[in-house]
Design a protein around this motif. Structure first.
Motif, PDB file in Angstrom:
ATOM      1  N   LEU A   1       0.825  -1.160  -0.123  1.00 49.84           N
ATOM      2  CA  LEU A   1       0.056  -0.019  -0.148  1.00 49.84           C
ATOM      3  C   LEU A   1       0.916   1.244   0.159  1.00 49.84           C
ATOM      4  N   VAL A   2       0.609   2.251  -0.860  1.00 48.23           N
ATOM      5  CA  VAL A   2       1.190   3.413  -0.678  1.00 48.23           C
ATOM      6  C   VAL A   2       0.504   4.588  -0.167  1.00 48.23           C
ATOM      7  N   GLU A   3      -0.933   4.252   0.062  1.00 50.53           N
ATOM      8  CA  GLU A   3      -1.759   5.428   0.347  1.00 50.53           C
ATOM      9  C   GLU A   3      -2.711   4.831   1.267  1.00 50.53           C
ATOM     10  N   ILE A   4      -3.350   5.271   2.460  1.00 55.21           N
ATOM     11  CA  ILE A   4      -4.539   4.980   2.931  1.00 55.21           C
ATOM     12  C   ILE A   4      -5.239   6.326   3.451  1.00 55.21           C
ATOM     13  N   GLY A   5      -6.560   6.728   3.235  1.00 60.33           N
ATOM     14  CA  GLY A   5      -7.179   7.598   3.601  1.00 60.33           C
ATOM     15  C   GLY A   5      -6.453   8.956   3.315  1.00 60.33           C
ATOM     16  N   GLY A   6      -5.823   9.095   2.230  1.00 59.77           N
ATOM     17  CA  GLY A   6      -5.343  10.288   1.756  1.00 59.77           C
ATOM     18  C   GLY A   6      -3.722  10.413   2.247  1.00 59.77           C
TER      19      GLY A   6
ATOM     20  N   VAL B   1       1.227   5.976  11.292  1.00 63.28           N
ATOM     21  CA  VAL B   1       0.027   7.012  11.167  1.00 63.28           C
ATOM     22  C   VAL B   1      -1.139   6.337  10.712  1.00 63.28           C
ATOM     23  N   TRP B   2      -1.087   5.294   9.898  1.00 62.73           N
ATOM     24  CA  TRP B   2      -2.169   4.419   9.182  1.00 62.73           C
ATOM     25  C   TRP B   2      -3.117   3.817  10.152  1.00 62.73           C
ATOM     26  N   GLU B   3      -2.294   3.319  11.125  1.00 62.05           N
ATOM     27  CA  GLU B   3      -2.962   2.542  12.455  1.00 62.05           C
ATOM     28  C   GLU B   3      -3.934   3.308  13.137  1.00 62.05           C
TER      29      GLU B   3
ATOM     30  N   LEU C   1     -11.975   3.913   5.141  1.00 62.05           N
ATOM     31  CA  LEU C   1     -11.106   4.675   4.474  1.00 62.05           C
ATOM     32  C   LEU C   1     -10.719   4.040   2.980  1.00 62.05           C
ATOM     33  N   GLY C   2     -10.280   4.616   2.167  1.00 64.04           N
ATOM     34  CA  GLY C   2      -9.792   4.197   0.768  1.00 64.04           C
ATOM     35  C   GLY C   2      -8.361   4.137   0.612  1.00 64.04           C
ATOM     36  N   ALA C   3      -7.803   3.619  -0.257  1.00 65.23           N
ATOM     37  CA  ALA C   3      -6.492   2.972  -0.421  1.00 65.23           C
ATOM     38  C   ALA C   3      -5.998   3.305  -1.840  1.00 65.23           C
ATOM     39  N   ILE C   4      -4.628   3.164  -1.805  1.00 62.91           N
ATOM     40  CA  ILE C   4      -3.922   3.110  -3.060  1.00 62.91           C
ATOM     41  C   ILE C   4      -2.725   2.003  -3.105  1.00 62.91           C
TER      42      ILE C   4
ATOM     43  N   GLY D   1      -8.752  -2.032   1.019  1.00 60.19           N
ATOM     44  CA  GLY D   1      -7.444  -2.018   0.285  1.00 60.19           C
ATOM     45  C   GLY D   1      -6.524  -2.846   0.874  1.00 60.19           C
ATOM     46  N   ILE D   2      -6.199  -2.901   1.992  1.00 61.03           N
ATOM     47  CA  ILE D   2      -5.302  -3.792   2.875  1.00 61.03           C
ATOM     48  C   ILE D   2      -5.340  -5.134   2.155  1.00 61.03           C
ATOM     49  N   ARG D   3      -6.601  -5.834   2.135  1.00 61.19           N
ATOM     50  CA  ARG D   3      -6.672  -7.240   1.714  1.00 61.19           C
ATOM     51  C   ARG D   3      -6.325  -7.187   0.282  1.00 61.19           C
ATOM     52  N   ALA D   4      -6.469  -6.251  -0.362  1.00 62.53           N
ATOM     53  CA  ALA D   4      -6.619  -6.342  -2.020  1.00 62.53           C
ATOM     54  C   ALA D   4      -4.942  -6.515  -2.523  1.00 62.53           C
TER      55      ALA D   4
END
Lengths: 360, 360, 360, 360
Positions: free
Chosen positions: B154-159, B187-189, B202-205, B328-331
């Motif tokens: 993951l490179v981004e979560i919730g912006g 921070v994500w945590e 939240l969304g994710a990249i 996004g995490i499990r994706a």
């Protein structure tokens, strides 16, 4: 499983190289009984045609399409529709430089690695000239879904985005950039002029909206309507990214912001927003379908670039010839065509499996 | 033309619903003679398995895969490999609310518009549970291209994006977010904890890199390697955007910046950059392949949302149950699987047409 | 393009080996809203089930089918229908002889030449046991075209043909040979008894008639309805020939004899004959569709036959085990299933392209 | 899933009607680097060309093929090969009779029932003229499998079979019937002359043998090599039956007679017979592949036949025009082409999945 074909029930196959005698498309699966003539196709080809402004390649191609089969007495017969466009202006030139060296950013090296040879004349099969065939096929697709309106326009060139508050559909056809914002169109003009003059090129972002698609087209998984649109858009030359609806911006919304709330409407639900871009779970919701794609700046530039020769020696290359300073401009009618082809196919597939198809 | 299948020479078909007795995949076209057992597949399923941290759904599924066919004495036979995973924790609950109302942001309304009915238990076929089948199939694909390494993170979560200067491959497996940046992971945590607590999501990249792919895989047009990857990524639940290489950022570069310059290398060309993400003209260049996808925040949230009932009345809905606050995490393991499936198929297709295939 | 799949809009994929834990089919593209349960499928499996008379293999398989997906509350949902049948009676035995030598007339040598290995247990994937999966899938297809009646029967065993003047549809289910002529059934019984006793086997000819198919299904060229039926029939184990309508006999008629004359009928044309077997130009005419296929005698015989070993040495082989003395008998329900699958697919394809489909 | 396409890795699509401006084929998936020019294709078209003897239609078509794409400097590039043949002799005539009435034995009624309209000029898409496109595509396929020799010939016309003891390969090209038996050729000549004179037509049986196919091509189930050949042959106009190897005769042999015994050979097994026609379990055995097909007598005859009009009235029809008294004659080069296309595709598929392919 032809890799030069696209679609399922409505399936088209394209053929031809930039500098061969002709290019074309065979469109199979079209329903019978639709009125179709060259006059239905030509206007779309004219939108994509090169040489119309100083912001596109100066190659002069009339792009006159001929229907060679599948139409009898002005109606489609249900058999394959063969469309052919002759290549007229394959300017005679010396391709020995391009044949001997790889142009960075082009498909030259990758083609050579795959096939062990390539047609260097004007990019051969990798030329954006192939997209004329798609535009012709797309015009046929539109006849299958007459109630769907599909419009593409540019929303950004070289990092300069339109101002959505000035969005004016009518403006799109008034400038050579398919720009819905007259003020930004003027900025792009200067910007592109400068880029061209300095031997450079600019990227662009193209958006396409399809209205009139009823809820229920598409399919839940590997052939999701959005997955098909992504495949379709990414198959266009120079495209490096695709978004549906809010796309990347959706990843920055919270769940409650992103969910498109529903209220009772006159004819099915009324949605209070369209973050989803008209598709949920791979199936259309009845809202406008929104697709966006990013195109890289063309690598056909006059600035010399480091490269290697076919036999592995260091070299430099300058891409002369007639090129678009921003390939995104002529990509707008191509995206429209691909969206039309995906949607017409989705309608037929839905009708096949589920036995009815609203709208057409 | 099964719409629940994906791929060409390597083609898999998935089946099953969230709350049916089992889910599974049939993988066809696998070369014979590859060592394969459940132990080759299970580790990938374990990465995707729910209930492993408080940041994913609490549904408890062992996700034990069984190979039902296509393997004899530990080797693939070249015949279809049937993979089955039983659904164990289909918690008995009352689905009448979900059955009667549409959840905004879900596939509920679109499914109903298409099929005239749907399986409301846990989302039925539209549940992300289906992706377990893909992960199992992807593990088979990896055996076909053993020299290709595929890693998603993951490179981004919730912006909140990672800091690429802190990128550490080894860090990815050390935190529950597949985050290559330990600082951002922390921070994500907090961010996710807060979102969950407030009944939001939240969304994710997610980004995926494949190294070891030789130049020459892929195909120039409708089945461009990038078009296949876009199709594959966009077919994953909640994905709304896909990029290859620089993606949207490429549209803001100038031609001379974006072209990946080439120098003589030890073994083919040495590229001085990889804006293209390892693909040119739809064909691999030998550079790392880079795919990025954006996932929307799940709409399964505790915040009440306006909606309508199946019979068109205004209503409100709250989605209870066990849900991922950030799908996004499990994706990430799912994207890895889809990339593996696309690449293994591309290798077989290349070998079929061109008669050899570097690497495998 | 899975080579273990068949069909277009209705597409099924089978998996499994004779002596693996189970076999199965995934049926994709089924319309939603059809009533379906195991009870709709089981009767057809029971017709094909081994061990029912002394004229078929003595392997005891209950062939109980389970629906694992695609059905909710007794109705198809439009998503993939996964059907599984466990293998119960994989009698433990020594396969070292079959593994070391090729059985002439079997697929042993060809499989080995292709894959470099094979599963020798009961023929592995080449076993006629796979056809149980087809029968299960075919039962689903029948639900899609409820107005079409499909009946297969044997017209010849070991060179002894039925007498068409004694043709009695009701007789078919009364004898273990699906024979429409009671007198010939008795002859076959003796014939088969003798063949079995002498360690030999007999070939057969199976005919299938489908009534209730409206005019207009099918397609003019590579997917002609008859070409699809030929593909379907020839894909059944041991089949070596396929005829439509008069088949080979048509080649011995004169033009004016073969043309099926038309008269005004109550509901479309009344044809005065059906030499064409209900198909003209690849498209159904509304007359009964007639398909016939020839099956070779099984090569699983007790008579010793010259062969070679895997390492090329001269040898002899006797095929012990439980085998059908005439594989044509159990092929009748399989042909019915394949015809149902082709016709249901043709109906969906026709509806997709042409927008309506008489009959269903 | 184009219904006017055939093949998998090597896939061709044909288009065009009898009396349109041109017909053609797009051949996709051809390996790169093969020498190819019009001169490689023309000889096969010349074999099929009409007007060469008084036993075929008198329509005069030069059938000059043009390669419009996919070849550069005399070599295939791996991109689609577009082949076009202009229709020259679409003799102007009055089609109102054919347009108003259905010709029994033709596709007229079935087309109309399917599409609601049809192109009556010369049969439109259902004309055997389409087979010229196949022959052109087949010539490309032959280049992919240069070690495979494919020869078709007639073994029966109007019920008169050749005498196999007089079989002489060299004779085939010496008479206008592709007859390997000079004595029978003379009988056919008289027979056909009489049939033509009496306004009738005759059926035929065509056989095709392919030698040089190594063991291992094909696939075990729905795409069995024999199932593909059956599909291919049955897709040819007027074909009503297909056999592989002994075909129907195999159904009259006993198991021990039918099994092709194996002995150690110099290069793989030596088979003592070839009842199987070179295919076992759907996979080639290395023996010659033998396909046989039956063609009905054409219904285009001068004898008046009862029929109905489009609006359902009783009528009579006589089919004037230029027709083949025995369509089987010109079908021989078409069967060769279809066999070449199936085998070249099978080679590529085998190479794709299994990584090597003997012979080519």
């Amino acid at each position: 499983m032809s890799l030069n074909s696209f679609g399922h029930l409505l399936r088209f196959t394209t053929w031809g190289e930039s500098h061969g005698p002709a290019i074309g498309a065979v469109v199979d699966g079209c329903p019978p009984g639709l009125a179709l003539s060259e006059a239905d196709i030509q206007p779309f080809l004219d939108k994509r045609r090169p040489g119309q402004s100083k912001f596109t390649t100066q190659r002069q191609e009339p792009d006159q399409v001929r229907i060679l089969s599948g139409v009898y007495e002005g109606q489609t017969t249900g058999t394959p529709i063969s469309l052919m466009i002759e290549n007229v202006d394959q300017r005679s030139k010396d391709y020995s430089d391009v044949a001997a060296k790889y142009r960075p950013g082009h498909a030259d090296y990758a083609y050579d690695a795959k096939y062990g040879l390539r047609d260097p004349r004007g990019g051969g099969r990798s030329s954006a000239r192939e997209t004329a065939s798609r535009v012709a096929a797309g015009a046929v697709a539109r006849k299958i879904i007459p109630n769907v309106a599909i419009t593409a326009y540019l929303v950004e060139i070289g990092g300069v985005a339109i101002d959505r508050s000035r969005f004016d559909l009518a403006e799109i056809a008034r400038n050579p950039f398919w720009c819905p914002d007259a003020v930004t169109a003027a900025v792009w003009e200067e910007h592109l002029y400068a880029a061209r003059k300095s031997g450079s090129s600019l990227g662009a972002i193209v958006e396409c909206v399809a209205t009139g698609v009823p809820a229920g087209w598409g399919s839940p998984l590997y052939h999701k309507l959005d997955a098909q649109l992504a495949n379709a858009a990414m198959s266009i030359n120079a495209v490096k990214a695709v978004e549906i609806g809010d796309g990347f911006a959706a990843a920055r919304l919270r769940g409650e912001e992103n969910a498109d709330r529903m209220r009772p409407g006159e004819d099915g639900p009324a949605f209070l927003s369209n973050h989803a871009g008209g598709i949920a779970g791979g199936i259309s919701t009845g809202q406008p379908i929104v697709v966006r794609m990013a195109l890289k700046p063309t690598s056909s530039i006059l600035t010399p670039v480091e490269t290697i020769t076919r036999d592995g020696q260091a070299a430099e290359i300058v891409t002369k010839g007639r090129h678009d300073p921003c390939v995104g401009i002529r990509a707008a009618p191509v995206l429209e065509a691909m969206v039309a082809l995906v949607l017409a196919d989705a309608m037929l597939l839905h009708r096949g499996q589920c036995g009815s198809a609203a709208s057409p």
